[in-house]
Design a protein around this motif. Structure first.
Motif, short mmCIF file in Angstrom:
data_model
loop_
_atom_site.label_atom_id
_atom_site.label_comp_id
_atom_site.label_asym_id
_atom_site.label_seq_id
_atom_site.Cartn_x
_atom_site.Cartn_y
_atom_site.Cartn_z
N VAL A 162 -5.88 -55.16 -12.34
CA VAL A 162 -4.81 -56.40 -12.83
C VAL A 162 -5.71 -57.68 -12.65
CG1 VAL A 162 -2.76 -57.66 -12.09
CG2 VAL A 162 -2.81 -55.25 -11.96
N ARG A 163 -6.48 -57.83 -11.85
CA ARG A 163 -7.50 -59.15 -11.84
C ARG A 163 -8.24 -59.01 -12.93
NH1 ARG A 163 -7.92 -57.63 -6.25
NH2 ARG A 163 -10.00 -57.23 -6.58
N GLU A 164 -8.90 -58.08 -13.34
CA GLU A 164 -9.79 -57.78 -14.33
C GLU A 164 -9.15 -58.08 -15.71
OE1 GLU A 164 -11.60 -53.90 -13.89
OE2 GLU A 164 -12.98 -54.94 -12.40
N ALA A 165 -7.89 -57.55 -15.55
CA ALA A 165 -7.17 -57.71 -17.06
C ALA A 165 -6.57 -59.22 -17.08
CB ALA A 165 -5.84 -56.70 -16.96
N PHE A 166 -6.53 -59.87 -15.99
CA PHE A 166 -6.00 -61.12 -16.32
C PHE A 166 -7.45 -62.04 -16.73
CE2 PHE A 166 -5.48 -65.50 -14.46
CZ PHE A 166 -4.27 -66.01 -14.78
N ALA A 167 -8.17 -61.87 -16.14
CA ALA A 167 -9.69 -62.67 -16.45
C ALA A 167 -9.94 -62.24 -18.08
CB ALA A 167 -10.95 -61.99 -15.53
N GLU A 168 -9.75 -61.12 -18.60
CA GLU A 168 -10.19 -61.05 -19.87
C GLU A 168 -9.22 -61.49 -20.96
OE1 GLU A 168 -10.36 -56.59 -20.09
OE2 GLU A 168 -12.18 -56.64 -18.72
N THR A 169 -7.85 -61.56 -20.65
CA THR A 169 -6.83 -61.94 -21.50
C THR A 169 -6.44 -63.40 -21.19
OG1 THR A 169 -5.09 -60.96 -19.84
CG2 THR A 169 -5.97 -59.67 -21.63
N VAL A 170 -5.84 -63.70 -20.10
CA VAL A 170 -5.03 -64.92 -19.73
C VAL A 170 -6.17 -66.24 -19.59
CG1 VAL A 170 -3.54 -66.28 -18.62
CG2 VAL A 170 -2.94 -64.00 -19.29
N ARG A 171 -7.23 -65.87 -18.67
CA ARG A 171 -8.06 -66.83 -18.02
C ARG A 171 -8.77 -67.72 -19.20
NH1 ARG A 171 -11.00 -68.82 -13.74
NH2 ARG A 171 -13.06 -69.22 -14.07
N PRO A 172 -9.24 -66.96 -20.13
CA PRO A 172 -9.89 -67.87 -21.20
C PRO A 172 -9.08 -68.83 -21.70
CG PRO A 172 -10.41 -65.65 -21.25
CD PRO A 172 -9.56 -65.58 -20.20
N HIS A 173 -7.82 -68.83 -21.89
CA HIS A 173 -6.88 -69.89 -22.40
C HIS A 173 -6.41 -70.70 -21.35
CE1 HIS A 173 -6.79 -67.61 -26.03
NE2 HIS A 173 -6.50 -66.42 -25.46
N SER A 174 -6.56 -70.47 -20.01
CA SER A 174 -6.21 -71.47 -19.02
C SER A 174 -7.62 -72.37 -18.56
CB SER A 174 -5.70 -70.71 -17.74
OG SER A 174 -5.46 -71.53 -16.74
N VAL A 175 -8.55 -71.81 -18.79
CA VAL A 175 -10.02 -72.36 -18.44
C VAL A 175 -10.81 -72.25 -19.91
CG1 VAL A 175 -11.92 -72.54 -17.21
CG2 VAL A 175 -9.84 -71.64 -16.17
N PRO A 176 -10.21 -72.81 -20.97
CA PRO A 176 -10.86 -72.80 -22.41
C PRO A 176 -12.21 -73.13 -22.33
CG PRO A 176 -9.71 -74.90 -22.11
CD PRO A 176 -9.34 -74.17 -20.88
N ASP A 177 -13.01 -73.84 -21.55
CA ASP A 177 -14.30 -74.09 -21.67
C ASP A 177 -15.26 -72.98 -21.17
OD1 ASP A 177 -13.92 -74.53 -19.07
OD2 ASP A 177 -14.78 -76.63 -18.85
N GLY A 178 -14.83 -72.00 -20.56
CA GLY A 178 -15.35 -70.74 -20.13
C GLY A 178 -16.00 -71.13 -18.43
N SER A 179 -15.53 -72.30 -18.15
CA SER A 179 -16.20 -72.66 -16.90
C SER A 179 -16.01 -71.50 -15.72
CB SER A 179 -15.70 -73.89 -16.50
OG SER A 179 -16.21 -74.39 -15.09
N ASP A 180 -16.81 -71.42 -14.87
CA ASP A 180 -16.81 -70.43 -13.83
C ASP A 180 -16.45 -71.35 -12.49
OD1 ASP A 180 -17.38 -68.39 -15.33
OD2 ASP A 180 -19.49 -68.47 -15.02
N GLY A 181 -16.33 -72.55 -12.79
CA GLY A 181 -15.96 -73.43 -11.59
C GLY A 181 -14.87 -73.33 -10.73
N GLU A 182 -13.82 -72.55 -11.46
CA GLU A 182 -12.31 -72.50 -10.95
C GLU A 182 -12.28 -70.91 -10.40
OE1 GLU A 182 -8.32 -74.13 -12.35
OE2 GLU A 182 -8.43 -72.04 -13.02
N PRO A 183 -12.13 -70.53 -9.14
CA PRO A 183 -12.02 -69.26 -8.99
C PRO A 183 -10.98 -68.48 -9.85
CG PRO A 183 -12.07 -70.63 -6.86
CD PRO A 183 -12.06 -71.51 -8.08
N LEU A 184 -10.96 -67.40 -9.92
CA LEU A 184 -10.12 -66.40 -10.57
C LEU A 184 -8.56 -66.67 -10.02
CD1 LEU A 184 -9.21 -64.36 -12.69
CD2 LEU A 184 -9.96 -62.63 -11.26
N LEU A 185 -8.49 -66.42 -8.63
CA LEU A 185 -7.33 -66.33 -8.02
C LEU A 185 -6.45 -67.99 -8.19
CD1 LEU A 185 -7.90 -64.14 -4.96
CD2 LEU A 185 -6.38 -63.74 -7.05
#
Length: 278
Positions: free
Chosen positions: A87-110
């Motif tokens: 589930v975490r991986e699916a979220f990272a692949e789908t939703v996260r790029p739109h929540s962190v649009p610059d692709g920054s790794d500064g914000e932890p996934l959770l």
């Protein structure tokens, strides 16, 4: 003549935001599909419904915490922890790029999960708490996704309303400034008394039209888009978000108010000519 306007830039901003919102809604749809494809684990015996209970308040241990999640200390198995990981991986692949649009790794996934879907889901998916990925957990995550999709739908409704308001305002401003440009081609000194009187009346009508537009815009800002009783977004809040980096907070109001001031100055000049010739 040229009157400074922020409306065209505002229209571009709204169009870009509508595209981004549509992309995010599609990302959530993909995440929801991925979530439905991940097998759930059986609830551990005696754990009151699994490593993370949702909302029923039954079984041993403390009652539900915020969002209906309660952590239960107990055994997990490889299937359950693997489900949360997927589930975490699916979220990272789908939703996260739109929540962190610059692709920054500064914000932890959770942290992104918490921002998008709430504390309860973030706790349920955290690898540190070893929650089981049971059917109640999956159902609660799906419910949070549905809530987020509802919020995005309402937000898009406010964007659609804003786009329509900007189109209407832009047409009025463009038509008025074009009229002023044409009128300025003829000096007031070259107009007869009757022509001056007609010019004065025309300016008054355009001032009234712009003032009506200002009143309509204020009414638009006070509206609220909603979907049921749970989700509501005020137009004024959307506008504040959209134009946060603009030099003016309210592009339409600022542009039209400045245009009204210009029209009044023109009308005063015409009135002066009328008085001198009376």
């Amino acid at each position: 003549m040229t009157v400074e306007t922020h409306i065209d830039r505002a229209r571009d901003r709204v169009a870009a935001e509508r595209d981004a919102t549509a992309d995010e809604r599609r990302a959530y749809e993909r995440f929801r599909s991925a979530l439905a494809s991940i097998p759930t684990a059986s609830a551990p015996t005696g754990a009151g419904g699994g490593g993370a209970g949702f909302g029923n308040g039954t079984g041993g241990g403390p009652g539900p915490s915020a969002g209906g999640v309660r952590a239960i200390a107990g055994a997990t198995n490889a299937a359950s922890t693997d489900g949360c990981r997927r589930v975490r991986e699916a979220f990272a692949e789908t939703v996260r790029p739109h929540s962190v649009p610059d692709g920054s790794d500064g914000e932890p996934l959770l942290a992104t999960v918490r921002e998008e879907l709430g504390d309860a889901v973030a706790v349920a998916l955290s690898p540190k708490t070893d929650h089981d990925f049971t059917r109640p957990v999956a159902s609660a995550i799906a419910s949070a996704v549905d809530d987020r999709l509802a919020e995005l739908a309402v937000f898009d409704r406010t964007l659609e309303r804003e786009a329509a308001s900007l189109r209407s305002a832009g047409e009025t401003v463009r038509e008025t400034t074009d009229w002023l440009s044409t009128a300025d081609e003829t000096p007031l000194s070259a107009l007869g008394f009757d022509a001056l009187r007609r010019r004065h009346e025309a300016l008054g009508e355009r001032i009234e039209a712009c003032e009506a537009l200002l009143a309509e815009r204020q009414a638009d800002l006070d509206r609220t888009a909603s979907r049921g009783a749970a989700v509501g977004v005020r137009q004024r809040s959307t506008v504040a978000y959209l134009y946060d980096d603009f030099t003016v907070s309210y592009p339409v109001l600022s542009t039209v108010a400045r245009l009204v001031e210009t029209l009044r100055e023109c009308r005063r000049a015409v009135r002066d000519h009328l008085v001198r010739r009376a």
